[in-house]
Scaffold this active site. Structure first.
Site, PDB file in Angstrom:
ATOM      1  N   GLU A 121       0.931  -1.200   0.178  1.00 23.17           N
ATOM      2  CA  GLU A 121      -0.130   0.040  -0.048  1.00 23.17           C
ATOM      3  C   GLU A 121       1.036   1.163  -0.021  1.00 23.17           C
ATOM      4  O   GLU A 121       1.959   1.088   0.381  1.00 23.17           O
ATOM      5  CB  GLU A 121      -0.947   0.053   1.153  1.00 23.17           C
ATOM      6  CG  GLU A 121      -1.840  -0.862   1.664  1.00 23.17           C
ATOM      7  CD  GLU A 121      -2.463  -1.263   2.784  1.00 23.17           C
ATOM      8  OE1 GLU A 121      -2.249  -0.062   3.659  1.00 23.17           O
ATOM      9  OE2 GLU A 121      -2.782  -2.210   3.289  1.00 23.17           O
ATOM     10  N   CYS A 151      21.470  45.520  11.187  1.00 22.94           N
ATOM     11  CA  CYS A 151      20.503  45.349  10.406  1.00 22.94           C
ATOM     12  C   CYS A 151      21.125  45.679   9.074  1.00 22.94           C
ATOM     13  O   CYS A 151      21.390  46.841   8.659  1.00 22.94           O
ATOM     14  CB  CYS A 151      19.180  46.384  10.643  1.00 22.94           C
ATOM     15  SG  CYS A 151      18.060  46.148   9.346  1.00 22.94           S
ATOM     16  N   ASP A 164       1.364  10.485   4.005  1.00 20.42           N
ATOM     17  CA  ASP A 164       2.053  11.117   5.050  1.00 20.42           C
ATOM     18  C   ASP A 164       1.020  12.411   5.791  1.00 20.42           C
ATOM     19  O   ASP A 164       0.987  13.450   5.525  1.00 20.42           O
ATOM     20  CB  ASP A 164       3.219  12.069   4.346  1.00 20.42           C
ATOM     21  CG  ASP A 164       4.119  12.552   5.190  1.00 20.42           C
ATOM     22  OD1 ASP A 164       4.074  12.230   6.441  1.00 20.42           O
ATOM     23  OD2 ASP A 164       5.169  13.224   4.927  1.00 20.42           O
ATOM     24  N   LYS A 174       2.312   4.405   1.881  1.00 21.55           N
ATOM     25  CA  LYS A 174       2.203   5.295   3.009  1.00 21.55           C
ATOM     26  C   LYS A 174       1.955   6.560   3.126  1.00 21.55           C
ATOM     27  O   LYS A 174       2.688   7.487   2.409  1.00 21.55           O
ATOM     28  CB  LYS A 174       3.732   5.013   3.846  1.00 21.55           C
ATOM     29  CG  LYS A 174       3.790   5.453   4.978  1.00 21.55           C
ATOM     30  CD  LYS A 174       5.172   4.918   5.497  1.00 21.55           C
ATOM     31  CE  LYS A 174       5.349   5.230   7.132  1.00 21.55           C
ATOM     32  NZ  LYS A 174       4.773   6.770   7.540  1.00 21.55           N
ATOM     33  N   LYS A 207      10.513   3.776   3.205  1.00 20.30           N
ATOM     34  CA  LYS A 207      10.400   5.274   3.061  1.00 20.30           C
ATOM     35  C   LYS A 207      11.296   5.767   1.985  1.00 20.30           C
ATOM     36  O   LYS A 207      12.402   5.252   1.837  1.00 20.30           O
ATOM     37  CB  LYS A 207      10.901   5.823   4.484  1.00 20.30           C
ATOM     38  CG  LYS A 207      10.000   5.858   5.511  1.00 20.30           C
ATOM     39  CD  LYS A 207       9.580   7.157   6.042  1.00 20.30           C
ATOM     40  CE  LYS A 207       9.195   7.208   7.572  1.00 20.30           C
ATOM     41  NZ  LYS A 207       9.340   8.360   8.304  1.00 20.30           N
ATOM     42  N   CYS A 248      15.204  43.223  13.546  1.00 17.30           N
ATOM     43  CA  CYS A 248      15.702  44.646  13.563  1.00 17.30           C
ATOM     44  C   CYS A 248      14.512  45.362  14.516  1.00 17.30           C
ATOM     45  O   CYS A 248      13.224  45.206  14.161  1.00 17.30           O
ATOM     46  CB  CYS A 248      15.616  44.994  12.184  1.00 17.30           C
ATOM     47  SG  CYS A 248      15.760  46.987  11.972  1.00 17.30           S
ATOM     48  N   TYR A 285      -6.820   2.281   6.076  1.00 15.14           N
ATOM     49  CA  TYR A 285      -6.086   1.086   5.688  1.00 15.14           C
ATOM     50  C   TYR A 285      -5.983   0.193   6.787  1.00 15.14           C
ATOM     51  O   TYR A 285      -5.116  -0.866   6.642  1.00 15.14           O
ATOM     52  CB  TYR A 285      -4.613   1.922   5.250  1.00 15.14           C
ATOM     53  CG  TYR A 285      -3.974   2.639   6.582  1.00 15.14           C
ATOM     54  CD1 TYR A 285      -3.838   2.320   7.812  1.00 15.14           C
ATOM     55  CD2 TYR A 285      -3.726   3.876   6.207  1.00 15.14           C
ATOM     56  CE1 TYR A 285      -3.274   3.110   8.858  1.00 15.14           C
ATOM     57  CE2 TYR A 285      -3.212   4.855   7.150  1.00 15.14           C
ATOM     58  CZ  TYR A 285      -3.100   4.425   8.436  1.00 15.14           C
ATOM     59  OH  TYR A 285      -2.503   5.459   9.283  1.00 15.14           O
ATOM     60  N   CYS A 298      18.916  49.133   7.427  1.00 13.92           N
ATOM     61  CA  CYS A 298      18.902  50.214   8.139  1.00 13.92           C
ATOM     62  C   CYS A 298      20.109  50.591   9.060  1.00 13.92           C
ATOM     63  O   CYS A 298      20.288  51.632   9.685  1.00 13.92           O
ATOM     64  CB  CYS A 298      17.721  50.564   8.819  1.00 13.92           C
ATOM     65  SG  CYS A 298      17.292  49.540  10.211  1.00 13.92           S
ATOM     66  N   CYS A 338      12.579  51.312   9.269  1.00 14.44           N
ATOM     67  CA  CYS A 338      13.247  50.200   8.607  1.00 14.44           C
ATOM     68  C   CYS A 338      12.533  50.053   7.393  1.00 14.44           C
ATOM     69  O   CYS A 338      11.559  49.653   7.459  1.00 14.44           O
ATOM     70  CB  CYS A 338      13.816  48.913   9.367  1.00 14.44           C
ATOM     71  SG  CYS A 338      14.646  47.628   8.575  1.00 14.44           S
TER      72      CYS A 338
HETATM   73  S1  IVH Z   1      -0.605   0.329   8.864  1.00 12.43           S
HETATM   74  C1  IVH Z   1      -0.462  -1.541  12.978  1.00 12.43           C
HETATM   75  N1  IVH Z   1      -0.845   1.608   6.367  1.00 12.43           N
HETATM   76  O1  IVH Z   1       2.472   5.280   9.003  1.00 12.43           O
HETATM   77  C2  IVH Z   1      -0.325  -1.015  11.787  1.00 12.43           C
HETATM   78  N2  IVH Z   1      -0.024   2.890   8.384  1.00 12.43           N
HETATM   79  O2  IVH Z   1       4.682   4.574  11.021  1.00 12.43           O
HETATM   80  C3  IVH Z   1      -0.796   0.310  11.594  1.00 12.43           C
HETATM   81  N3  IVH Z   1       0.675   5.082   7.756  1.00 12.43           N
HETATM   82  O3  IVH Z   1       0.898   5.192  12.371  1.00 12.43           O
HETATM   83  C4  IVH Z   1      -0.261   1.136  10.543  1.00 12.43           C
HETATM   84  N4  IVH Z   1      -0.083   4.967   5.497  1.00 12.43           N
HETATM   85  O4  IVH Z   1      -0.015   6.714  10.426  1.00 12.43           O
HETATM   86  C5  IVH Z   1      -0.508   1.873   7.925  1.00 12.43           C
HETATM   87  N5  IVH Z   1      -1.254   2.283   4.259  1.00 12.43           N
HETATM   88  C6  IVH Z   1      -0.857   2.577   5.614  1.00 12.43           C
HETATM   89  C7  IVH Z   1      -0.489   3.656   6.104  1.00 12.43           C
HETATM   90  C8  IVH Z   1       0.119   3.734   7.553  1.00 12.43           C
HETATM   91  C9  IVH Z   1       0.434   5.917   6.299  1.00 12.43           C
HETATM   92  C10 IVH Z   1       1.024   5.650   8.597  1.00 12.43           C
HETATM   93  C11 IVH Z   1       0.261   5.691  10.057  1.00 12.43           C
HETATM   94  C12 IVH Z   1       1.246   4.982  11.023  1.00 12.43           C
HETATM   95  C13 IVH Z   1       2.489   5.452  10.467  1.00 12.43           C
HETATM   96  C14 IVH Z   1       3.576   4.369  10.851  1.00 12.43           C
END
Ligand code: IVH
Length: 693
Positions: free
Chosen positions: A121, A429, A125, A123, A329, A447, A242, A432, A453
């Site tokens: 999946e 500054c 942010d 991740k 990551k 400043c 998720y 000025c 200024c």
């Molecule tokens: S699963 C026990 N799936 O990443 C498993 N987390 O450092 C729970 N996050 O706290 C997390 N996308 O805020 C999962 N597809 C995804 C995610 C995801 C973002 C975040 C989530 C979690 C952090 C983990």
């Protein structure tokens, strides 16, 4: 070579024990800045590296184990201000083990029992949220908090259109059998602010001179903690779910449950793949590494989860994260380039910001030649000086940043700044010449010459004429700069002395613009007092604060004599703001400006009609706690009423509480506290009588 490998290796000259202690402290502080203040001062990458280093050291020194180490705990987003109900998670909210190395991902997959399927999946942010459904109705929305307890931010989550407030119990199928919505159900996911919304929000904040959010994650987190759900709704959060949790849920795999969640109407991403082997996993990673740049929301990696729920159970958990999942990551793109020169920019609030002028370098598709160096401490921490070769990185932030310098020997960036002998911050500054000052506890040099200024003056003028302030059209930043250079505009009061012939005589302006400008200047004399107060540009007095102050102090004469204590008694007015207001009126030059504005006919007091229309401030100066359930109005309505009548809402009972608006089933903890402190309880009926007689 992985970028990770090129990073400096530790050489701090500390003993392992000292280093562990220092890292724990630093990571704890960063956790606080990241989760609570939503304003981290360290890149994710640097944080992760330090966390890995600490894990490594702790593994080598088991005698120094500490259950309170940041390696054993997830960071906490619980706000210190007690404004949302705190809720204990039914299932701990864990984080994920993460890595920047594709080799480690391959290793992780290969170590799993043969033949297991892996769900890949994105991740996302943002920040994690846990949605609680009871009998199909959304009843709580809890932030991760410290992993054990979080804040219930339900009113704010309810503003997200894609999150069902109620699951319609229609018939859905899983493996050909119909599935009803369980009585209790929990869905976890990520709350996000889309890029487009994030950029619009920052643009607006820039106009209003509010601090900008560094990235969409911080913006989403700041938004979710707001007390005003209408503002949350305006900002436009979104969400992807998720993970589904509960007792005796249908489905044997994670993927099946996500599919089911989708059928029940939950926002589940389409970017999910069940992978059968390591090659498929790596292909997914490679594809999204580039493709994610086209997504409307921020992502920072890929999450891999073992698909079979039975296998998940078998693999189990560590204190912090499941063994059945891992996050890969994406590395922020990083380049090495020459730091040619450090220049200094004076902002409209007088803050002097150092700017790195770089040998131009290509980074994530754009040419980078300048980057902010934030402040003196930042430069010292990185240990950089002109002539160094520095690493520039562009991660989740849109603005590139300098993350370190190339070192002849591979050492960690020196935190005490000993090696930056070639660098010294200017004493005066650059605009000025006024000696700079550094307020205790602040990182910035400033400043102090607010009133003459040049960039500060122009900034004040721009702010004064801006749409949300006096709304004077035709005076854009270029025109202001022009009139300033010609000696026609030096203070905001000069605006009301402008003459048509002086404006028309300027190149690029002429008769027509002169007339338009003057008509708009004339119209600005009708702008109400609250906006005029905002327009004056008293430091930290934003639009909302100005409104609240103007409601209490109905004229500038009243405000001028307000004491610091009277000011801090108002909601949203802290020590610092109160001090700024007092200091503003202590400056003769400001008083002169005010006299001139008054003579010009600017509204420096509430008009009769405004006063008549306003609600009597019967709860003025009162701090009130709401507890329990009510029959006549909702809790939110009572909160609003308290504010409208001049009172202050508070989430927790303390000595400062004047009374508790107590409904049915008041929380036992609050009741006990109220009794022990002798705080009065006011019933719903008594309260309504208090207001309406
Ligand atoms: S699963 C026990 N799936 O990443 C498993 N987390 O450092 C729970 N996050 O706290 C997390 N996308 O805020 C999962 N597809 C995804 C995610 C995801 C973002 C975040 C989530 C979690 C952090 C983990």
């Amino acid at each position: 070579m992985d970028l990770f490998d090129s990073l400096p290796i530790n050489d701090t000259g500390l003993t392992a024990e000292q280093e562990i202690k220092a890292l724990r402290e630093e990571l704890r502080e960063q956790n606080y800045k990241y989760y609570v203040l939503s304003a981290p001062t360290m890149s994710d990458r640097e944080f992760d590296e330090k966390m890995h280093r600490l894990q490594e050291l702790e593994a080598a020194h088991p005698e120094l184990f500490d259950p309170n180490s940041p390696t054993q705990k997830v960071g906490s987003d619980i706000s210190k201000i007690d404004s949302f109900p705190r809720i204990r998670h039914r299932y701990p909210m864990l984080s994920l083990a993460n890595t920047y190395s594709r080799e480690e991902v391959e290793d992780w997959v290969r170590k799993l029992p043969p033949g297991v399927e892996i769900v890949a999946e994105l991740k996302y942010d943002g920040l994690s949220i846990s949605l609680w459904y009871e009998h199909g109705r959304l009843v709580h929305a809890v932030t991760r908090g410290d992993g054990t307890e979080g804040d219930d931010v339900l009113p704010n989550i309810r503003t997200i259109p894609s999150i069902p407030k109620e699951i319609k119990n229609s018939k859905f199928k899983i493996n050909n059998s119909e599935v009803a919505v369980p009585a209790r159900l929990e869905l976890r996911g990520e709350v996000l602010l889309p890029w487009e919304r994030f950029e619009a929000l920052n643009k607006q904040r820039e106009e209003q001179e509010e601090p900008l959010f560094a990235n969409p994650r911080n913006a989403a987190s700041g938004t979710l903690k707001l007390q005003d759900s209408r503002e949350v709704a305006r900002r436009g959060l979104t969400c992807f779910l998720y993970y589904m949790l509960g007792e005796q849920l249908p489905g044997k795999t994670h993927y099946e449950r996500l599919e089911l969640a989708k059928q029940w109407g939950f926002p589940v991403s389409d970017a999910i793949k069940v992978c059968k082997n390591v090659d498929e996993v790596m292909a997914f990673i490679a594809y999204w590494d580039t493709e994610r740049k086209n997504l409307p929301v921020a992502t920072d990696g890929i999450v891999l989860k073992v698909n079979s729920l039975a296998e998940q159970e078998e693999l189990g958990y560590t204190a912090k994260s499941p063994r059945w999942a891992i996050a890969y990551k994406f590395a922020a793109e990083r380049q090495l380039t020459l730091l040619k020169q450090i220049t200094y920019q004076v902002g409209r609030t007088g803050v002097v910001t150092p700017v790195a002028n770089l040998e131009p370098v290509q980074l994530s598709g754009t040419m980078v030649q300048r980057a902010t160096l934030h402040n003196e401490d930042f430069i010292r921490q990185l240990g950089i000086a002109e002539g160094d070769r520095v690493y520039v990185e562009k991660g989740g932030e849109i603005i590139p940043k300098i993350v370190g310098k190339e070192r002849p020997t591979q050492t960690l960036p020196n935190r005490d700044g000993e090696d930056s002998t070639d660098f010294s911050f200017p004493k005066n500054c650059p605009e000025c010449g006024t000696p700079l000052v550094r307020v205790e506890g602040e990182a910035a040099w400033r400043c102090p010459n607010e009133l003459s200024c040049p960039p500060q003056l122009k900034g004040r003028l721009e702010h004064f004429v801006s749409r949300k302030a006096m709304n004077i059209e035709g005076l854009g930043s270029e025109t202001i700069a022009l009139l300033y250079d010609k000696g026609l505009l030096h203070s905001i009061a000069d605006i009301y002395d402008l003459r048509a012939k002086d404006i028309a005589a300027q190149e690029r302006l002429g008769e027509k613009s002169a007339q338009n400008i003057l008509a708009s200047v004339e119209a600005s004399k009708q702008v109400p007092w609250a906006r005029v107060l905002f327009a004056l540009g008293i430091r930290m007095v934003g639009e909302t604060t100005a409104k609240k102050i103007a409601k209490r102090f109905r004229s500038i004469d009243a405000l001028q004599w307000a004491s610091k204590d009277e000011l801090t008694g108002l909601e949203d007015v802290g020590e610092q703001i109160a001090e700024n207001i007092v200091a503003y009126f202590a400056d003769m030059r400001n008083l002169e400006i005010i006299t001139r504005l008054q003579a010009a006919g600017v509204q420096l007091a509430s008009s009769e009609t405004e006063v008549a229309a306003s609600v009597p401030q019967m709860l003025e100066g009162k701090t009130i706690v709401i507890s329990g359930t009510f029959s006549e109005h909702s809790r939110d309505e009572y909160k609003q009423m308290i504010e409208d009548y001049g009172g202050k809402n508070s989430g927790s009972v303390s000595r400062k509480t004047d009374f508790i608006l107590a409904g049915e089933n008041m929380g036992p903890a609050k009741l006990e506290k109220a009794n022990s402190l002798g705080v009065r309880l006011v019933s719903e009926q008594e309260f309504l009588q208090m207001l309406h007689g």
